[in-house]
Design an enzyme around this catalytic site. Structure first.
Site, PDB file in Angstrom:
ATOM      1  N   LYS A 212      12.539 -14.542 -11.123  1.00  0.00           N
ATOM      2  CA  LYS A 212      12.267 -13.370 -11.974  1.00  0.00           C
ATOM      3  C   LYS A 212      11.312 -13.762 -13.080  1.00  0.00           C
ATOM      4  O   LYS A 212      10.341 -13.077 -13.347  1.00  0.00           O
ATOM      5  CB  LYS A 212      13.601 -12.878 -12.546  1.00  0.00           C
ATOM      6  CG  LYS A 212      13.731 -11.442 -12.832  1.00  0.00           C
ATOM      7  CD  LYS A 212      13.875 -10.520 -11.662  1.00  0.00           C
ATOM      8  CE  LYS A 212      13.407 -10.973 -10.376  1.00  0.00           C
ATOM      9  NZ  LYS A 212      13.521 -10.238  -9.218  1.00  0.00           N
TER      10      LYS A 212
ATOM     11  N   TRP B 126      -2.827  -2.564  -1.806  1.00  0.00           N
ATOM     12  CA  TRP B 126      -2.578  -3.988  -2.014  1.00  0.00           C
ATOM     13  C   TRP B 126      -3.509  -4.678  -1.029  1.00  0.00           C
ATOM     14  O   TRP B 126      -3.340  -4.566   0.184  1.00  0.00           O
ATOM     15  CB  TRP B 126      -1.121  -4.325  -1.715  1.00  0.00           C
ATOM     16  CG  TRP B 126      -0.762  -5.727  -2.073  1.00  0.00           C
ATOM     17  CD1 TRP B 126      -0.429  -6.207  -3.305  1.00  0.00           C
ATOM     18  CD2 TRP B 126      -0.675  -6.842  -1.179  1.00  0.00           C
ATOM     19  NE1 TRP B 126      -0.161  -7.548  -3.233  1.00  0.00           N
ATOM     20  CE2 TRP B 126      -0.299  -7.964  -1.960  1.00  0.00           C
ATOM     21  CE3 TRP B 126      -0.897  -7.019   0.186  1.00  0.00           C
ATOM     22  CZ2 TRP B 126      -0.129  -9.235  -1.405  1.00  0.00           C
ATOM     23  CZ3 TRP B 126      -0.726  -8.279   0.738  1.00  0.00           C
ATOM     24  CH2 TRP B 126      -0.339  -9.379  -0.061  1.00  0.00           C
TER      25      TRP B 126
ATOM     26  N   LYS C 144       5.791  -4.469  -3.844  1.00  0.00           N
ATOM     27  CA  LYS C 144       7.241  -4.463  -3.676  1.00  0.00           C
ATOM     28  C   LYS C 144       7.688  -4.678  -2.239  1.00  0.00           C
ATOM     29  O   LYS C 144       8.545  -5.490  -1.954  1.00  0.00           O
ATOM     30  CB  LYS C 144       7.823  -3.162  -4.206  1.00  0.00           C
ATOM     31  CG  LYS C 144       9.338  -3.211  -4.237  1.00  0.00           C
ATOM     32  CD  LYS C 144       9.911  -2.370  -5.312  1.00  0.00           C
ATOM     33  CE  LYS C 144      11.387  -2.598  -5.460  1.00  0.00           C
ATOM     34  NZ  LYS C 144      11.709  -3.876  -6.112  1.00  0.00           N
TER      35      LYS C 144
ATOM     36  N   HIS D  14      16.825 -36.575  -8.723  1.00  0.00           N
ATOM     37  CA  HIS D  14      16.135 -37.213  -7.591  1.00  0.00           C
ATOM     38  C   HIS D  14      14.641 -36.901  -7.586  1.00  0.00           C
ATOM     39  O   HIS D  14      14.023 -36.861  -6.530  1.00  0.00           O
ATOM     40  CB  HIS D  14      16.779 -36.765  -6.270  1.00  0.00           C
ATOM     41  CG  HIS D  14      18.197 -37.226  -6.126  1.00  0.00           C
ATOM     42  ND1 HIS D  14      18.549 -38.534  -5.886  1.00  0.00           N
ATOM     43  CD2 HIS D  14      19.378 -36.552  -6.239  1.00  0.00           C
ATOM     44  CE1 HIS D  14      19.861 -38.651  -5.821  1.00  0.00           C
ATOM     45  NE2 HIS D  14      20.400 -37.452  -6.045  1.00  0.00           N
TER      46      HIS D  14
ATOM     47  N   ARG E  60       3.874  -0.373  -4.657  1.00  0.00           N
ATOM     48  CA  ARG E  60       3.529  -0.904  -3.339  1.00  0.00           C
ATOM     49  C   ARG E  60       2.167  -1.593  -3.339  1.00  0.00           C
ATOM     50  O   ARG E  60       1.771  -2.199  -2.339  1.00  0.00           O
ATOM     51  CB  ARG E  60       3.539   0.218  -2.299  1.00  0.00           C
ATOM     52  CG  ARG E  60       4.872   0.941  -2.207  1.00  0.00           C
ATOM     53  CD  ARG E  60       4.821   1.978  -1.123  1.00  0.00           C
ATOM     54  NE  ARG E  60       4.638   1.364   0.168  1.00  0.00           N
ATOM     55  CZ  ARG E  60       5.622   0.918   0.929  1.00  0.00           C
ATOM     56  NH1 ARG E  60       6.855   1.030   0.522  1.00  0.00           N
ATOM     57  NH2 ARG E  60       5.376   0.360   2.084  1.00  0.00           N
TER      58      ARG E  60
ATOM     59  N   GLU F  11      17.367 -17.117  -8.704  1.00  0.00           N
ATOM     60  CA  GLU F  11      16.901 -15.762  -9.008  1.00  0.00           C
ATOM     61  C   GLU F  11      16.356 -15.683 -10.439  1.00  0.00           C
ATOM     62  O   GLU F  11      15.345 -15.019 -10.689  1.00  0.00           O
ATOM     63  CB  GLU F  11      18.033 -14.751  -8.781  1.00  0.00           C
ATOM     64  CG  GLU F  11      17.662 -13.313  -9.001  1.00  0.00           C
ATOM     65  CD  GLU F  11      16.387 -12.861  -8.280  1.00  0.00           C
ATOM     66  OE1 GLU F  11      15.913 -13.539  -7.357  1.00  0.00           O
ATOM     67  OE2 GLU F  11      15.849 -11.825  -8.685  1.00  0.00           O
TER      68      GLU F  11
ATOM     69  N   ASN G 135      -1.699   1.636   5.883  1.00  0.00           N
ATOM     70  CA  ASN G 135      -0.887   0.553   5.347  1.00  0.00           C
ATOM     71  C   ASN G 135      -0.546  -0.332   6.524  1.00  0.00           C
ATOM     72  O   ASN G 135      -0.037   0.152   7.530  1.00  0.00           O
ATOM     73  CB  ASN G 135       0.380   1.156   4.718  1.00  0.00           C
ATOM     74  CG  ASN G 135       1.422   0.124   4.386  1.00  0.00           C
ATOM     75  OD1 ASN G 135       1.092  -1.023   4.140  1.00  0.00           O
ATOM     76  ND2 ASN G 135       2.677   0.542   4.382  1.00  0.00           N
ATOM     77  N   GLY G 136      -0.848  -1.630   6.419  1.00  0.00           N
ATOM     78  CA  GLY G 136      -0.581  -2.537   7.532  1.00  0.00           C
ATOM     79  C   GLY G 136      -1.798  -3.385   7.805  1.00  0.00           C
ATOM     80  O   GLY G 136      -2.721  -3.460   6.989  1.00  0.00           O
TER      81      GLY G 136
ATOM     82  N   GLU H 275       7.759 -14.489 -11.679  1.00  0.00           N
ATOM     83  CA  GLU H 275       6.949 -13.391 -11.133  1.00  0.00           C
ATOM     84  C   GLU H 275       6.510 -12.381 -12.178  1.00  0.00           C
ATOM     85  O   GLU H 275       5.492 -11.731 -12.005  1.00  0.00           O
ATOM     86  CB  GLU H 275       7.610 -12.720  -9.925  1.00  0.00           C
ATOM     87  CG  GLU H 275       8.857 -11.948 -10.190  1.00  0.00           C
ATOM     88  CD  GLU H 275       9.448 -11.342  -8.921  1.00  0.00           C
ATOM     89  OE1 GLU H 275       8.750 -11.160  -7.921  1.00  0.00           O
ATOM     90  OE2 GLU H 275      10.652 -11.052  -8.931  1.00  0.00           O
TER      91      GLU H 275
ATOM     92  N   CYS I  87       0.841  -1.188   0.000  1.00  0.00           N
ATOM     93  CA  CYS I  87       0.000   0.000   0.000  1.00  0.00           C
ATOM     94  C   CYS I  87       0.883   1.248   0.000  1.00  0.00           C
ATOM     95  O   CYS I  87       1.875   1.324   0.727  1.00  0.00           O
ATOM     96  CB  CYS I  87      -0.951   0.097   1.185  1.00  0.00           C
ATOM     97  SG  CYS I  87      -2.132  -1.230   1.244  1.00  0.00           S
TER      98      CYS I  87
HETATM   99  O1  M6R Z   1      12.588  -5.265   0.243  1.00  0.00           O
HETATM  100  P1  M6R Z   1      13.152  -6.639   0.375  1.00  0.00           P
HETATM  101  O2  M6R Z   1      14.416  -6.837  -0.377  1.00  0.00           O
HETATM  102  O3  M6R Z   1      13.274  -7.095   1.796  1.00  0.00           O
HETATM  103  O4  M6R Z   1      12.071  -7.580  -0.321  1.00  0.00           O
HETATM  104  C1  M6R Z   1      12.216  -8.971  -0.316  1.00  0.00           C
HETATM  105  C2  M6R Z   1      11.268  -9.622  -1.293  1.00  0.00           C
HETATM  106  O5  M6R Z   1       9.947  -9.342  -0.961  1.00  0.00           O
HETATM  107  C3  M6R Z   1      11.526  -9.167  -2.739  1.00  0.00           C
HETATM  108  O6  M6R Z   1      12.846  -9.432  -3.126  1.00  0.00           O
HETATM  109  C4  M6R Z   1      10.580  -9.911  -3.708  1.00  0.00           C
HETATM  110  O7  M6R Z   1      10.902 -11.263  -3.759  1.00  0.00           O
HETATM  111  C5  M6R Z   1      10.599  -9.280  -5.095  1.00  0.00           C
HETATM  112  N1  M6R Z   1       9.308  -9.434  -5.683  1.00  0.00           N
HETATM  113  C6  M6R Z   1      11.548  -9.934  -6.000  1.00  0.00           C
HETATM  114  O8  M6R Z   1      11.526  -9.492  -7.302  1.00  0.00           O
END
Ligand code: M6R
Length: 615
Positions: free
Chosen positions: A488, A77, A610, A507, A30, A484, A103-104, A491, A2
């Site tokens: 990527k 969000w 994010k 395995h 956010r 990673e 937010n929260g 997502e 948010c």
């Molecule tokens: O702000 P942070 O680095 O702590 O966030 C961690 C994860 O939420 C963040 O890396 C998330 O996996 C992203 N969507 C990755 O692209």
């Protein structure tokens, strides 16, 4: 999660609603389920909100035309209640004179809603937030002013919040408060305005002077004044402002179609900046780690994958075994078995990921562990819970899918590992000198990937973009890049991807391999190379299509693969041992172009936000 942005000013020239709308757009990473703005004008609240993204809502509702010099907006969000118009913030009380954005998560929202409903309040949304507007309504009716009412209302709330509250009958100020959710205040002397936002990019083009609000603090914002109070004692708090170092254009797309492409293009320069941070920062961090007996590294998502790379680099250079633990599992995994004199390295872009904060709090409070953090946002909560901090040089990362932050995190962890090796005398001076030279050469390799290889990677991404499933396999230090690369792609391009240590693939995962199943291998010419060939052969034998990320001079795996992504680093063992700094970047580019080819917005992937500030 948010985005919150509020403005208080007396400057009649300022297009306040427009500025709020623009600030919210910079915070859309956010959350983008719904958005709304409320303005105070003529002792009335003017409210516009709807489900969807800000641009679409603005085209329908015309936020910019809203009157007033005090207002606040929210981009959501969804947590409590589906992403529909009635659940969009701001939320009003029964009189329509008090507005709240949040937010929260208010953990006791059911109890609060029950009690308030029993006292005759009518709820118009399914949210936890709306309870706060009704609480403030009751307290103002009892004769409290807005700040007092907000304080008393907050005392009834359990859970996490960044809150902004305004009232039509108190048209000169807004109230902000935070507990475990970020809130930062911007001071714009030139325009005579004060801003409150959940993140700096909201006001970055307007001012770089900021004030941090700590947990359990509230502030009353007036056009020329910020009064901060401790939420627990109600005592005034003095706080100095600081100058944000991020450049103003960092929060703008600058002609790029997406923030993600702009930020991917920034990677070589950001890594270069990371490698050149002051030696004293690295030394203090390295010495804190050397003094410990047990080592953990924790984070979530992409930052966790940086931890996997960090683990490998610490083992390779510093000869220290650092245990990576997902921050959401930290407490459960270490229950009753964390040893004295432990150090926890926490890695985070935002510094506000609640799971990461909970992990370090647990380690500190229960085991007195030292916390050393690698964080991108100055003044974020994680920096305040840490004994030592290295600030990454990524600058604001707006695309939800993290990329430049990852590359700077891995670079920072590499610097620390190398420095520990040097300080402990584990590495002869001439060898460390060679590593330093190679490290200094890494940004040029990344730059070459960007300038000479990006179009080839784009073509490859378009060739494979529609494939529904992928495996990303690697061994040793490259498992981080595989993990990673897979995250990527998953997502932002929405294919099902899984990453495995290549040796593990036989395995179980190999059961899925049928003709043309794409398997992406991360294959630098390090000591895992020959063993990885065995795994490639196993996959090929079952019909998999092999795509390999290899050194530019590679021959053997190139012969076996259908396609390759080539990393233009020198044929030199020092570069090879720094492969975690170079082999992930092309996979981030690969994911970006696949997402765009599939028609997805890579900046705002489905269901994600994010900064994950909920448990
Ligand atoms: O702000 P942070 O680095 O702590 O966030 C961690 C994860 O939420 C963040 O890396 C998330 O996996 C992203 N969507 C990755 O692209």
């Amino acid at each position: 999660m948010c985005g919150i942005f509020g403005i208080v000013t007396q400057s009649k020239d300022l297009p306040v609603a427009k500025l709020i709308r623009e600030g919210l757009q910079r915070l859309e990473y956010r959350g983008y389920d719904s958005a709304g703005i409320v303005m105070i004008s003529d002792h009335k609240l003017h409210l516009k909100k709807d489900a969807g993204r800000i641009n679409d809502i603005n085209a329908k509702l015309h936020f910019d035309e809203m009157p007033g010099l005090i207002g606040m907006g929210h981009t959501r969000w969804a947590t409590h209640g589906p992403p529909i118009a009635k659940n969009a913030h701001p939320h009003l009380d029964c009189t329509g004179k008090i507005a709240v954005i949040h937010n929260g998560i208010l953990e006791n929202f059911q109890q609060l809603r029950k009690e308030l409903s029993a006292r005759g309040h009518i709820f118009k949304s399914d949210t936890d937030t709306e309870a706060v507007s009704h609480l403030v309504e009751e307290l103002i009716k009892k004769g409290l002013n807005l700040r007092e009412a907000a304080l008393e209302a907050i005392k009834c709330c359990e859970g996490a919040f960044g809150l902004v509250i305004c009232a039509a009958d108190h048209p000169d100020s807004i109230i902000v408060a935070r507990r475990e959710s970020p809130l930062v205040i911007g001071i714009d002397k030139a325009r005579g305005a004060i801003y409150a936002a959940s993140d700096i990019p909201a006001f970055l083009p307007l001012t770089r002077t900021a004030l941090i609000l700590n947990d359990n603090e509230m502030a009353e914002l007036k056009p020329d004044q910020v009064d901060i109070y401790d939420l627990l004692t109600d005592k005034p708090v003095k706080r100095d402002s600081y100058e944000v170092e991020w450049s103003i254009d960092a929060a703008e797309k600058g002609g790029y179609p997406y923030f993600m492409l702009k930020e991917l293009h920034e990677v070589p320069a950001k890594v270069k900046a990371q490698i050149h941070i002051p030696q004293s920062d690295i030394d203090a961090f390295a010495k804190a780690i050397i003094g410990a007996s047990h080592f953990y590294i924790t984070a979530a998502g992409t930052a966790y994958h940086a931890c996997l790379a960090g683990k490998a680099l610490f083992a390779r250079f510093a000869k220290i075994f650092v245990k990576p633990i997902l921050c959401s599992e930290f407490r459960d995994e270490l229950r009753d078995c964390m040893k004295p004199n432990s150090v926890v390295i926490a890695v985070s872009q935002s510094g506000e990921t609640l799971d990461t904060l909970e992990a370090v709090r647990y380690a500190r409070e229960k085991y007195n562990a030292k916390v050393c953090s690698v964080v991108n946002v100055v003044g974020s909560s994680l920096t305040r819970y840490s004994d030592h901090v290295i600030i990454t040089t990524a600058g604001p990362e707006i695309a939800v899918a993290s990329q430049k932050a990852y590359n700077t995190q891995v670079s920072a962890l590499c610097l620390i590992a190398l420095r520990i090796a040097e300080l402990q005398g584990q590495m002869p001076v001439d060898v460390s000198q060679k590593y330093r030279e190679a490290l200094n050469g890494v940004p040029a390799v990344l730059e070459k990937i960007r300038t000479e290889h990006e179009q080839k990677i784009k073509k490859l991404a378009e060739k494979y973009a529609k494939k529904p499933n992928f495996y990303f396999l690697a061994r040793g230090a490259s498992v981080a890049a595989a993990a990673e690369g897979a995250l990527k792609f998953k997502e932002i391009s929405y294919s099902h991807t899984e990453a495995y240590a290549a040796g593990e693939s036989k395995h179980g995962p190999i059961a899925l391999i049928v003709k043309d199943f794409p398997v992406i291998f991360v294959a630098p010419p390090d000591d895992t190379y020959e063993r990885l060939i065995g795994n490639i052969m196993e996959m090929k034998a079952r019909g998999a299509t092999i795509i390999a990320t290899v050194a530019e001079y590679d021959e053997k795996i190139t012969e076996l693969a259908t396609d390759t992504i080539r990393i233009p680093h020198p044929k030199d063992e020092y570069y090879v041992n720094l492969s975690p700094l170079m082999y992930t970047y092309p996979l981030q580019i690969f994911a970006y172009y696949a997402a765009v080819h599939n028609g997805h917005d890579p900046d705002k992937p489905r269901n994600l936000a994010k900064s994950v500030t909920v448990k």
